[in-house]
Design a protein around this motif. Structure first.
Motif, PDB file in Angstrom:
ATOM      1  N   HIS A  45       0.830  -1.212   0.000  1.00 19.89           N
ATOM      2  CA  HIS A  45       0.000   0.000   0.000  1.00 19.89           C
ATOM      3  C   HIS A  45       0.864   1.263   0.000  1.00 19.89           C
ATOM      4  CE1 HIS A  45      -3.217   2.727   0.577  1.00 19.89           C
ATOM      5  NE2 HIS A  45      -3.046   2.917   1.876  1.00 19.89           N
ATOM      6  N   PHE A  46       0.987   1.851  -1.218  1.00 19.11           N
ATOM      7  CA  PHE A  46       1.729   3.111  -1.365  1.00 19.11           C
ATOM      8  C   PHE A  46       0.784   4.310  -1.447  1.00 19.11           C
ATOM      9  CE2 PHE A  46       5.936   1.534  -2.099  1.00 19.11           C
ATOM     10  CZ  PHE A  46       5.839   0.376  -2.845  1.00 19.11           C
ATOM     11  N   ALA A  47      -0.418   4.091  -1.984  1.00 23.71           N
ATOM     12  CA  ALA A  47      -1.291   5.214  -2.337  1.00 23.71           C
ATOM     13  C   ALA A  47      -1.548   6.107  -1.128  1.00 23.71           C
ATOM     14  CB  ALA A  47      -2.617   4.678  -2.886  1.00 23.71           C
ATOM     15  N   ALA A  48      -1.130   7.351  -1.229  1.00 23.75           N
ATOM     16  CA  ALA A  48      -1.328   8.313  -0.128  1.00 23.75           C
ATOM     17  C   ALA A  48      -0.921   9.692  -0.627  1.00 23.75           C
ATOM     18  CB  ALA A  48      -0.456   7.941   1.073  1.00 23.75           C
ATOM     19  N   SER A  49      -1.436  10.707   0.053  1.00 22.73           N
ATOM     20  CA  SER A  49      -0.947  12.071  -0.207  1.00 22.73           C
ATOM     21  C   SER A  49       0.315  12.225   0.628  1.00 22.73           C
ATOM     22  CB  SER A  49      -2.007  13.086   0.232  1.00 22.73           C
ATOM     23  OG  SER A  49      -3.227  12.807  -0.420  1.00 22.73           O
ATOM     24  N   LYS A  50       1.356  12.896   0.054  1.00 25.95           N
ATOM     25  CA  LYS A  50       2.649  12.795   0.756  1.00 25.95           C
ATOM     26  C   LYS A  50       3.439  14.101   0.816  1.00 25.95           C
ATOM     27  CE  LYS A  50       5.683  11.979  -2.960  1.00 25.95           C
ATOM     28  NZ  LYS A  50       7.047  11.583  -3.153  1.00 25.95           N
ATOM     29  N   ALA A  51       2.786  15.218   0.561  1.00 21.34           N
ATOM     30  CA  ALA A  51       3.549  16.476   0.623  1.00 21.34           C
ATOM     31  C   ALA A  51       3.395  17.093   2.007  1.00 21.34           C
ATOM     32  CB  ALA A  51       3.075  17.436  -0.457  1.00 21.34           C
ATOM     33  N   VAL A  52       4.526  17.197   2.696  1.00 23.90           N
ATOM     34  CA  VAL A  52       4.509  17.686   4.084  1.00 23.90           C
ATOM     35  C   VAL A  52       3.854  19.068   4.159  1.00 23.90           C
ATOM     36  CG1 VAL A  52       6.027  18.396   5.971  1.00 23.90           C
ATOM     37  CG2 VAL A  52       6.553  16.337   4.667  1.00 23.90           C
ATOM     38  N   GLY A  53       4.307  19.974   3.309  1.00 23.52           N
ATOM     39  CA  GLY A  53       3.792  21.361   3.349  1.00 23.52           C
ATOM     40  C   GLY A  53       2.304  21.422   3.054  1.00 23.52           C
ATOM     41  N   GLU A  54       1.876  20.671   2.017  1.00 25.13           N
ATOM     42  CA  GLU A  54       0.457  20.693   1.628  1.00 25.13           C
ATOM     43  C   GLU A  54      -0.422  20.152   2.765  1.00 25.13           C
ATOM     44  OE1 GLU A  54      -0.939  17.589  -1.079  1.00 25.13           O
ATOM     45  OE2 GLU A  54      -1.903  19.129  -2.313  1.00 25.13           O
ATOM     46  N   SER A  55       0.148  19.200   3.517  1.00 29.14           N
ATOM     47  CA  SER A  55      -0.661  18.594   4.596  1.00 29.14           C
ATOM     48  C   SER A  55      -0.958  19.614   5.695  1.00 29.14           C
ATOM     49  CB  SER A  55       0.073  17.393   5.194  1.00 29.14           C
ATOM     50  OG  SER A  55       1.115  17.787   6.075  1.00 29.14           O
ATOM     51  N   VAL A  56      -0.085  20.598   5.836  1.00 25.58           N
ATOM     52  CA  VAL A  56      -0.333  21.648   6.850  1.00 25.58           C
ATOM     53  C   VAL A  56      -1.483  22.544   6.392  1.00 25.58           C
ATOM     54  CG1 VAL A  56       0.709  23.616   8.051  1.00 25.58           C
ATOM     55  CG2 VAL A  56       2.070  21.553   7.611  1.00 25.58           C
ATOM     56  N   GLU A  57      -1.519  22.811   5.055  1.00 29.88           N
ATOM     57  CA  GLU A  57      -2.594  23.676   4.513  1.00 29.88           C
ATOM     58  C   GLU A  57      -3.925  22.922   4.418  1.00 29.88           C
ATOM     59  OE1 GLU A  57       0.835  25.268   1.584  1.00 29.88           O
ATOM     60  OE2 GLU A  57      -1.035  24.668   0.629  1.00 29.88           O
ATOM     61  N   LYS A  58      -3.859  21.607   4.115  1.00 30.74           N
ATOM     62  CA  LYS A  58      -5.113  20.851   3.888  1.00 30.74           C
ATOM     63  C   LYS A  58      -5.154  19.578   4.740  1.00 30.74           C
ATOM     64  CE  LYS A  58      -4.958  22.273  -0.994  1.00 30.74           C
ATOM     65  NZ  LYS A  58      -4.654  21.763  -2.350  1.00 30.74           N
ATOM     66  N   PRO A  59      -5.170  19.725   6.071  1.00 36.29           N
ATOM     67  CA  PRO A  59      -5.098  18.537   6.948  1.00 36.29           C
ATOM     68  C   PRO A  59      -6.240  17.547   6.706  1.00 36.29           C
ATOM     69  CG  PRO A  59      -5.605  20.540   8.206  1.00 36.29           C
ATOM     70  CD  PRO A  59      -5.226  20.981   6.834  1.00 36.29           C
ATOM     71  N   SER A 105       7.239   5.781   7.253  1.00 40.37           N
ATOM     72  CA  SER A 105       8.287   6.782   7.031  1.00 40.37           C
ATOM     73  C   SER A 105       9.050   7.068   8.318  1.00 40.37           C
ATOM     74  CB  SER A 105       7.637   8.082   6.524  1.00 40.37           C
ATOM     75  OG  SER A 105       8.532   9.154   6.624  1.00 40.37           O
ATOM     76  N   CYS A 106      10.312   7.426   8.174  1.00 38.58           N
ATOM     77  CA  CYS A 106      11.142   7.801   9.323  1.00 38.58           C
ATOM     78  C   CYS A 106      10.604   9.069   9.981  1.00 38.58           C
ATOM     79  CB  CYS A 106      12.585   8.027   8.888  1.00 38.58           C
ATOM     80  SG  CYS A 106      12.789   9.407   7.757  1.00 38.58           S
ATOM     81  N   THR A 107       9.689   9.716   9.301  1.00 36.25           N
ATOM     82  CA  THR A 107       9.112  10.945   9.856  1.00 36.25           C
ATOM     83  C   THR A 107       8.393  10.670  11.179  1.00 36.25           C
ATOM     84  OG1 THR A 107       7.942  12.930   9.130  1.00 36.25           O
ATOM     85  CG2 THR A 107       6.870  10.856   8.694  1.00 36.25           C
ATOM     86  N   VAL A 108       8.059   9.388  11.416  1.00 37.33           N
ATOM     87  CA  VAL A 108       7.378   9.060  12.689  1.00 37.33           C
ATOM     88  C   VAL A 108       8.294   9.280  13.895  1.00 37.33           C
ATOM     89  CG1 VAL A 108       5.881   7.353  11.562  1.00 37.33           C
ATOM     90  CG2 VAL A 108       7.963   6.580  12.702  1.00 37.33           C
ATOM     91  N   LYS A 158       7.600  10.267  18.200  1.00 33.55           N
ATOM     92  CA  LYS A 158       7.400  11.615  18.752  1.00 33.55           C
ATOM     93  C   LYS A 158       6.198  12.284  18.085  1.00 33.55           C
ATOM     94  CE  LYS A 158      11.986  12.683  20.339  1.00 33.55           C
ATOM     95  NZ  LYS A 158      13.114  13.610  20.178  1.00 33.55           N
ATOM     96  N   LYS A 159       5.712  13.327  18.732  1.00 33.01           N
ATOM     97  CA  LYS A 159       4.568  14.061  18.146  1.00 33.01           C
ATOM     98  C   LYS A 159       4.948  14.508  16.736  1.00 33.01           C
ATOM     99  CE  LYS A 159       1.243  17.789  18.619  1.00 33.01           C
ATOM    100  NZ  LYS A 159       0.911  17.387  17.231  1.00 33.01           N
ATOM    101  N   ALA A 160       4.091  14.148  15.780  1.00 29.87           N
ATOM    102  CA  ALA A 160       4.414  14.433  14.370  1.00 29.87           C
ATOM    103  C   ALA A 160       4.526  15.941  14.142  1.00 29.87           C
ATOM    104  CB  ALA A 160       3.331  13.857  13.470  1.00 29.87           C
ATOM    105  N   GLU A 161       5.403  16.287  13.208  1.00 29.40           N
ATOM    106  CA  GLU A 161       5.638  17.712  12.894  1.00 29.40           C
ATOM    107  C   GLU A 161       4.628  18.205  11.868  1.00 29.40           C
ATOM    108  OE1 GLU A 161       9.465  17.804  14.952  1.00 29.40           O
ATOM    109  OE2 GLU A 161       8.760  19.428  13.669  1.00 29.40           O
ATOM    110  N   SER A 162       3.852  17.269  11.251  1.00 27.53           N
ATOM    111  CA  SER A 162       2.900  17.692  10.204  1.00 27.53           C
ATOM    112  C   SER A 162       1.755  16.690  10.156  1.00 27.53           C
ATOM    113  CB  SER A 162       3.599  17.698   8.832  1.00 27.53           C
ATOM    114  OG  SER A 162       3.907  16.353   8.458  1.00 27.53           O
ATOM    115  N   PRO A 163       0.605  17.098   9.621  1.00 30.23           N
ATOM    116  CA  PRO A 163      -0.491  16.145   9.447  1.00 30.23           C
ATOM    117  C   PRO A 163      -0.074  14.942   8.605  1.00 30.23           C
ATOM    118  CG  PRO A 163      -1.293  18.377   9.206  1.00 30.23           C
ATOM    119  CD  PRO A 163       0.193  18.479   9.319  1.00 30.23           C
ATOM    120  N   TYR A 164       0.810  15.179   7.614  1.00 29.78           N
ATOM    121  CA  TYR A 164       1.306  14.057   6.798  1.00 29.78           C
ATOM    122  C   TYR A 164       1.989  13.032   7.703  1.00 29.78           C
ATOM    123  CZ  TYR A 164       4.892  11.413   4.361  1.00 29.78           C
ATOM    124  OH  TYR A 164       5.707  10.395   3.931  1.00 29.78           O
ATOM    125  N   GLY A 165       2.920  13.523   8.521  1.00 29.44           N
ATOM    126  CA  GLY A 165       3.638  12.607   9.418  1.00 29.44           C
ATOM    127  C   GLY A 165       2.680  11.951  10.399  1.00 29.44           C
TER     128      GLY A 165
END
Ligand code: WQD
Length: 344
Positions: free
Chosen positions: A82-96, A127-130, A146-153
């Motif tokens: 399962h790869f299908a996902a939205s994955k832009a960190v910046g965009e996730s902040v604008e469109k959580p 992702s290592c972003t976790v 740790k607490k994620a830095e973005s909605p994507y994470g």
């Protein structure tokens, strides 16, 4: 009879490379993708690389009824990547909400349908972003989340919990979570690679677009970090090496070699490289001088992270082997090929 694997997001960057590696190892692959961030032409290029045309169905994983029909039509799918996902960190902040609906809803639909259709395993693209900014480096799978830095994470963290809870509830599902570090590079044939829509957010596609003249100069986001040269450090992993890790994970599930019903692996090289070191490696590998400037830090960036890949190396029997120079050269050859084809 070939074993059937469903690859969601299979026309994407990592997905397409993984489809080729699955085919190379005798699996029959069905791709679903909603083409929101990729093109159906990728299916043609997969066929050119592997010699086998995968089944492709344009489908959104949020379409529960469509997924149900797909599993009925393609009986005998044994596992999913399962790869299908939205994955832009910046965009996730604008469109959580877009990120929570898409990334969580897609996974929930798949997990819900797996038992009904006898699908026994799932390999999940995490992702290592976790880890956020790990306290200890290199980072192991036992490091605290740790607490994620973005909605994507955050969607990656929540999806891991959804899988754990679903398996713990007794669902007949085995899972392997692969925590990627920074995937870069392209297929050696230059027929598959990263094709970001619009202005690339990630370092290497922006770098190669600068090197070829599409972008005026690369901005290096900060050189005042607590690192040897002041720029951020990452674990850049070759996309084909990463793709091969998925095949090993699928083999492990289908060969019933798992020691736990949910296993987690860091998929990285174990080598930290700074942004400035990567630029130097690119110039050395390609002979192309890169135009860049140091600017301020990017909000949300962590300072330094690289993997301790021992568990994947020893337990999965998988190891990243491609050098950074060869990886950057593959990214450059891909960019040159895109220009040759008039795509970018
Ligand atoms: C790497 C480094 C930037 C662009 C994210 C996600 C991760 C995965 C990959 C999806 C950072 C610097 C970047 C630029 C720069 N996502 N940089 N100039 O942020 O480490 O990881 O993307 O698959 O889950 O967290 O990757 O490539 O954006 O940045 O200086 O124009 O390059 O500051 O230090 P990142 P990245």
């Amino acid at each position: 009879m070939k074993k059937r694997i469903l690859v969601t997001g299979g026309t994407g960057y990592i997905g397409s490379h993984t489809v080729v590696e699955l085919q190379n190892r005798g699996y029959e692959v069905i791709i679903i993708d909603n083409l929101s961030n990729s093109s159906a032409d990728v299916v043609d290029n997969i066929e050119k690389v592997s010699g086998i045309r995968p089944e492709f169905v344009e489908l959104d994983c949020l379409d529960y009824a469509g997924l149900d029909k797909l599993f009925t039509k393609y009986k005998g799918i044994q596992a999913i990547i399962h790869f299908a996902a939205s994955k832009a960190v910046g965009e996730s902040v604008e469109k959580p909400l877009l990120y929570y609906r898409n990334n969580l809803g897609s996974l929930i639909n798949l997990l819900d349908l797996m038992p009904k259709h006898g699908v026994e395993g799932i390999v999940f693209s995490s992702s290592c972003t976790v880890y956020g900014q790990p306290d200890e480096l290199p980072v192991t799978e036992k490091a605290p989340i740790k607490k994620a830095e973005s909605p994507y994470g955050n969607t990656k963290q929540i999806n891991e919990e959804i899988i754990h809870d679903t398996v713990a509830s007794g669902a007949p599902i085995n899972a392997i979570l692969l925590r990627y570090f920074n995937p870069i590079g392209a297929h050696p044939t230059a027929l598959l690679g990263e094709l970001p829509s619009g202005v690339p957010q990630n370092l290497v596609p922006y770098l190669t677009q600068t090197a070829i003249g599409i972008r005026k100069e690369l901005s290096v986001f900060g050189d005042d970090y607590d690192t040897p040269d002041g720029s951020c450090i990452r674990d850049f992993i070759n996309v084909v090496d990463l793709a091969k890790a998925h095949v090993v994970a699928i083999n492990r599930i289908l060969d019933k070699k798992q020691k736990d019903k949910v296993e987690i692996f860091n998929i990285g090289t174990g080598r930290g490289l700074s942004v400035l070191e990567l630029i130097q490696a690119f110039e050395k590998a390609t002979g192309v001088k890169l135009n860049y400037k140091i600017v301020g830090r990017r909000v949300g960036d962590i300072e330094k992270v690289w993997a301790n890949p021992d568990f994947a190396n020893n337990e999965l029997g998988w190891k990243a082997g491609t050098s950074i120079e060869d990886t950057l050269l593959s990214a450059w050859n891909w960019q040159l090929k895109l220009r040759e084809r008039g795509i970018q």
